[in-house]
Write a protein that holds these residues in place. Structure first.
Motif, PDB file in Angstrom:
ATOM      1  N   ASP A 121      44.898  32.582  37.753  1.00 34.94           N
ATOM      2  CA  ASP A 121      43.600  32.053  38.181  1.00 34.94           C
ATOM      3  C   ASP A 121      42.705  33.142  38.771  1.00 34.94           C
ATOM      4  O   ASP A 121      41.485  33.088  38.650  1.00 34.94           O
ATOM      5  N   ASN A 124      40.341  38.322  36.301  1.00 38.75           N
ATOM      6  CA  ASN A 124      39.066  38.357  35.592  1.00 38.75           C
ATOM      7  C   ASN A 124      38.954  39.644  34.792  1.00 38.75           C
ATOM      8  O   ASN A 124      39.401  40.697  35.220  1.00 38.75           O
ATOM      9  N   SER A 127      40.281  37.697  31.301  1.00 42.92           N
ATOM     10  CA  SER A 127      40.671  36.453  31.947  1.00 42.92           C
ATOM     11  C   SER A 127      41.968  35.936  31.346  1.00 42.92           C
ATOM     12  O   SER A 127      42.322  36.264  30.215  1.00 42.92           O
ATOM     13  N   GLU A 215      31.245  32.726  42.385  1.00 48.63           N
ATOM     14  CA  GLU A 215      32.604  32.282  42.071  1.00 48.63           C
ATOM     15  C   GLU A 215      33.510  32.588  43.260  1.00 48.63           C
ATOM     16  O   GLU A 215      33.707  33.753  43.623  1.00 48.63           O
ATOM     17  N   SER A 220      38.315  30.158  42.748  1.00 48.88           N
ATOM     18  CA  SER A 220      37.562  30.319  41.492  1.00 48.88           C
ATOM     19  C   SER A 220      36.532  29.226  41.241  1.00 48.88           C
ATOM     20  O   SER A 220      35.950  29.171  40.161  1.00 48.88           O
TER      21      SER A 220
END
Length: 273
Positions: A121, A124, A127, A215, A220
């Motif tokens: 999660d 990034n 991703s 974010e 997230s």
């Protein structure tokens, strides 16, 4: 030569007549083709690592195009008898970086540990999306796969979609490119670009309504941030910092909220180094 670390030795033992790991990979390949029929999808692909120079094995490689931009999506199929730990997610991230993928999807047959899910999660660029089949089993019909047909083709092991209800390929692809739908409920712009700010927080202005989307680095969740703001997802508090020109030049975490599931704040025993 393919790197030996790409060949898993801890998978569930294969049936000589109908290898379960191969059936599983073909199921996932089928699902990926269904998600994006226009994408080029390759089972058991080989890519030379851009950093390692080593030939890497890819269970399923998808190469779609989103808003005219070609994407590389690496799909890993783990048919283990136990939950995947955080180390497997770390390995997967390394493969994504080495192969130049913008996005990775990890199909976990027996699920993942809380630490592994949290690691995915928080990842990034590239991703990582987890497809936890232990969770999806509640809404998916799973049937034993018959023996191979006379032609040698394998029947699908999983009857029904492998992706959660409502999941859209386009949504995942846009997130892989760093875009999110605007969090302003009165705005319907589907493409707000999020990028790292000096503090490491990811944020961006909506071109349509001008809202500053942020974010949350804890859970997230994407919310509008203005001054002292509280994350809707986990209750963490963030504050906008202003420069000499009176414009927002950073977003800082003030306090971690208590809204997170307690299981995600601790690593499970299998995740401890």
């Amino acid at each position: 030569m393919t790197d030996s670390t790409d060949q898993d030795a801890t998978e569930e033992p294969a049936d000589a007549a109908a290898p379960k790991w191969l059936t599983y990979e073909l199921d996932v390949e089928r699902e990926v083709r269904t998600m994006e029929p226009r994408a080029k999808v390759t089972h058991n692909a080989k890519l030379t690592g851009t950093k390692s120079g080593v030939l890497r094995q890819i269970d399923v490689l998808a190469e779609p195009s989103m808003i005219g931009v070609p994407l590389r999506v690496v799909v890993e199929c783990k048919r283990y008898t136990k939950k995947l730990g955080i180390g497997k997610v770390d390995e997967f991230v390394g493969k994504l970086i080495d192969t130049g993928a913008q996005m990775g999807i990890l199909y976990a047959y027996s699920g993942v540990t809380p630490g592994a899910q949290a690691r995915a999660d928080g990842q990034n660029q590239p991703s990582v999306t987890i497809r936890d089949l232990a969770v999806l089993a509640a809404t998916t019909t799973i049937v034993p796969s018959p023996s191979p047909s006379a032609t040698g083709s394998l029947s699908l092991e999983l009857a029904g979609p492998l992706q959660p209800a409502g999941a859209a390929w386009g949504d995942h692809a846009m997130r892989a490119l760093g875009y999110e739908p605007c969090a302003n409920e009165n705005c319907h712009d589907p493409e707000v670009g999020l990028s790292p700010w000096p503090s490491g927080e990811r944020a961006g202005y909506c071109d349509s309504c001008g809202s500053l989307n942020h974010e949350c680095s804890i859970c997230s969740e994407v919310d509008i941030v203005d001054g002292l703001s509280t994350c809707f997802g986990c209750g963490s508090t963030f504050e906008t910092a202003y420069g000499s020109d009176a414009l927002v030049d950073d977003i800082v975490l003030v306090e971690v909220g208590s809204g997170l599931d307690s299981d995600l704040t601790q690593l499970s025993e299998s995740d401890r180094d």
